[in-house]
Design a protein around this motif. Structure first.
Motif, mmCIF file in Angstrom:
data_model
loop_
_atom_site.group_PDB
_atom_site.id
_atom_site.type_symbol
_atom_site.label_atom_id
_atom_site.label_comp_id
_atom_site.label_asym_id
_atom_site.label_seq_id
_atom_site.Cartn_x
_atom_site.Cartn_y
_atom_site.Cartn_z
ATOM 1 N N CYS A 31 0.911 -1.232 0.039
ATOM 2 C CA CYS A 31 0.108 -0.070 0.292
ATOM 3 C C CYS A 31 0.946 1.172 -0.050
ATOM 4 O O CYS A 31 1.166 1.801 0.889
ATOM 5 C CB CYS A 31 -1.032 -0.183 1.031
ATOM 6 S SG CYS A 31 -1.850 1.425 1.533
ATOM 7 N N VAL A 32 1.410 1.452 -1.211
ATOM 8 C CA VAL A 32 2.507 2.689 -1.264
ATOM 9 C C VAL A 32 1.616 3.941 -0.804
ATOM 10 O O VAL A 32 0.633 4.254 -1.176
ATOM 11 C CB VAL A 32 2.712 2.806 -2.796
ATOM 12 C CG1 VAL A 32 3.533 3.964 -2.822
ATOM 13 C CG2 VAL A 32 3.641 1.548 -3.178
ATOM 14 N N LYS A 47 -1.796 4.633 -2.884
ATOM 15 C CA LYS A 47 -1.701 5.011 -4.417
ATOM 16 C C LYS A 47 -2.331 4.077 -5.296
ATOM 17 O O LYS A 47 -2.539 2.581 -4.900
ATOM 18 C CB LYS A 47 -0.195 5.102 -4.886
ATOM 19 C CG LYS A 47 0.588 6.326 -4.265
ATOM 20 C CD LYS A 47 2.045 6.220 -4.622
ATOM 21 C CE LYS A 47 2.054 6.431 -6.261
ATOM 22 N NZ LYS A 47 3.632 6.518 -6.727
ATOM 23 N N ASP A 48 -2.789 4.483 -6.448
ATOM 24 C CA ASP A 48 -3.292 3.548 -7.409
ATOM 25 C C ASP A 48 -2.354 2.344 -7.684
ATOM 26 O O ASP A 48 -1.365 2.983 -8.198
ATOM 27 C CB ASP A 48 -3.979 4.299 -8.602
ATOM 28 C CG ASP A 48 -4.565 3.109 -9.616
ATOM 29 O OD1 ASP A 48 -4.430 1.915 -9.409
ATOM 30 O OD2 ASP A 48 -5.086 3.853 -10.564
ATOM 31 N N PRO A 49 -2.378 1.061 -7.590
ATOM 32 C CA PRO A 49 -1.328 0.149 -7.814
ATOM 33 C C PRO A 49 -0.716 0.359 -9.358
ATOM 34 O O PRO A 49 0.413 -0.038 -9.421
ATOM 35 C CB PRO A 49 -2.027 -0.911 -7.615
ATOM 36 C CG PRO A 49 -3.125 -0.944 -6.808
ATOM 37 C CD PRO A 49 -3.571 0.356 -7.023
ATOM 38 N N ALA A 50 -1.600 0.769 -10.260
ATOM 39 C CA ALA A 50 -1.129 1.234 -11.597
ATOM 40 C C ALA A 50 -0.047 2.135 -11.586
ATOM 41 O O ALA A 50 0.586 2.420 -12.683
ATOM 42 C CB ALA A 50 -2.217 1.245 -12.326
ATOM 43 N N ASP A 55 10.736 3.587 -7.673
ATOM 44 C CA ASP A 55 11.220 4.513 -6.786
ATOM 45 C C ASP A 55 10.548 4.583 -5.369
ATOM 46 O O ASP A 55 10.913 5.306 -4.359
ATOM 47 C CB ASP A 55 11.151 5.978 -7.504
ATOM 48 C CG ASP A 55 12.332 6.302 -8.073
ATOM 49 O OD1 ASP A 55 13.491 5.401 -8.004
ATOM 50 O OD2 ASP A 55 12.719 7.093 -8.877
ATOM 51 N N ASP A 56 9.016 3.956 -5.384
ATOM 52 C CA ASP A 56 8.368 3.912 -4.296
ATOM 53 C C ASP A 56 8.894 3.014 -3.306
ATOM 54 O O ASP A 56 8.407 3.308 -2.051
ATOM 55 C CB ASP A 56 6.896 3.656 -4.537
ATOM 56 C CG ASP A 56 5.838 4.519 -5.297
ATOM 57 O OD1 ASP A 56 6.255 6.000 -5.039
ATOM 58 O OD2 ASP A 56 5.333 4.379 -6.471
ATOM 59 N N PHE A 57 9.740 2.058 -3.477
ATOM 60 C CA PHE A 57 10.381 1.532 -2.548
ATOM 61 C C PHE A 57 11.977 1.576 -2.386
ATOM 62 O O PHE A 57 12.591 0.985 -1.798
ATOM 63 C CB PHE A 57 10.396 -0.179 -3.021
ATOM 64 C CG PHE A 57 8.759 -0.611 -3.315
ATOM 65 C CD1 PHE A 57 7.908 -0.922 -2.278
ATOM 66 C CD2 PHE A 57 8.424 -0.347 -4.436
ATOM 67 C CE1 PHE A 57 6.639 -1.443 -2.362
ATOM 68 C CE2 PHE A 57 6.832 -0.615 -4.804
ATOM 69 C CZ PHE A 57 6.053 -1.104 -3.737
ATOM 70 N N PHE A 58 12.245 2.752 -2.629
ATOM 71 C CA PHE A 58 13.573 3.269 -2.710
ATOM 72 C C PHE A 58 13.872 4.370 -1.838
ATOM 73 O O PHE A 58 13.056 5.448 -1.774
ATOM 74 C CB PHE A 58 14.084 3.502 -4.109
ATOM 75 C CG PHE A 58 15.515 4.028 -4.473
ATOM 76 C CD1 PHE A 58 16.608 3.144 -4.266
ATOM 77 C CD2 PHE A 58 15.581 5.332 -4.814
ATOM 78 C CE1 PHE A 58 17.711 3.667 -4.491
ATOM 79 C CE2 PHE A 58 16.869 5.857 -4.973
ATOM 80 C CZ PHE A 58 17.874 5.137 -4.999
ATOM 81 N N PHE A 59 15.083 4.566 -1.292
ATOM 82 C CA PHE A 59 15.384 5.773 -0.586
ATOM 83 C C PHE A 59 16.906 5.797 -0.818
ATOM 84 O O PHE A 59 17.805 5.138 -0.702
ATOM 85 C CB PHE A 59 15.159 5.636 0.984
ATOM 86 C CG PHE A 59 15.709 6.920 1.576
ATOM 87 C CD1 PHE A 59 14.836 8.051 1.706
ATOM 88 C CD2 PHE A 59 16.939 7.056 1.990
ATOM 89 C CE1 PHE A 59 15.026 9.156 2.477
ATOM 90 C CE2 PHE A 59 17.254 8.103 2.881
ATOM 91 C CZ PHE A 59 16.530 9.349 3.186
#
Length: 214
Positions: A31-32, A47-50, A55-59
């Motif tokens: 669930c970003v 966010k909408d999964p689409a 980058d949503d899993f990156f830092f």
């Protein structure tokens, strides 16, 4: 009798489930976090999964010290913001402690903590709950890992001559942070109460409190 037994079993199961974890269990792969949404739920809206991207899993940047500096204590903390961790019951931070600096006694009401030393060395430990109040502490060096159980008071002390850095992982999206000194002396608690708590006099308490209120 059968219905009464079912009620008891259900109550026990619900109690056990609530006690097992403070953060809710996820109901999907991820669930970003949608940081632009004005909706507030337990966590952040998804966010909408689409529209989710790598980058949503990156830092980037955890190799550098944070900018949130504590002049009083000599540490800085960099929160690792990864939108993809939303609802997954975890948070991360880089902590830097200057020579002679401390991350003073504190606790996280909703999380256990595991920290790995990236650079330098620190005296790191926790204290068990009353009445034992037993200290578990070690001097940690680069590559060492130490774990702190949920809700227990713990601390970091860089008693060396070189800066130290750690990477901490906490078992809650919102672990909370209670600094004992700031809570007791910076919250407006009555001097009489604190004097009795610390087995001292009002004048001593007032002098200590003034440092936290300045």
């Amino acid at each position: 009798m059968a219905s009464a037994l079912l009620l008891v079993v259900t109550a026990v199961a619900l109690g056990a489930g609530n006690g097992a974890a403070f953060d809710p269990n996820p109901l999907q792969d991820f669930c970003v976090a949608d940081t632009t949404s004005k909706v507030r739920v337990n966590g952040l809206p998804c966010k909408d999964p689409a529209t989710v991207v790598p980058d949503d899993f990156f830092f980037a940047g955890v190799d550098k010290p944070g900018r949130t500096e504590s002049r009083r204590y000599g540490f800085s903390a960099l929160s690792v913001q990864i939108p993809g961790l939303n609802t997954l019951g975890a948070s991360h931070a880089r902590v830097d402690v200057a020579p002679g600096g401390v991350f003073p006694p504190h606790y996280h009401p909703r999380a256990s903590e595991t920290a790995v030393v990236l650079e330098g060395a620190v005296y790191f430990g926790f204290v068990t709950s009353y009445p034992e109040n037993k200290l578990f502490a070690k001097v940690l060096h680069k590559g060492d890992v130490f774990a702190v159980p949920q809700g227990l008071v713990h601390f970091l002390y860089n008693n060396g001559t070189a800066p130290a850095a750690l990477y901490a992982t906490l078992s809650s999206q919102n672990p909370g942070l209670v600094l004992l000194g700031d809570t007791l002396f910076g919250s407006g608690l009555a001097d009489d109460l604190l004097a009795k708590t610390f087995l001292t006099d009002r004048e001593t308490v007032h002098k200590i409190g003034a440092k936290f209120r300045s």
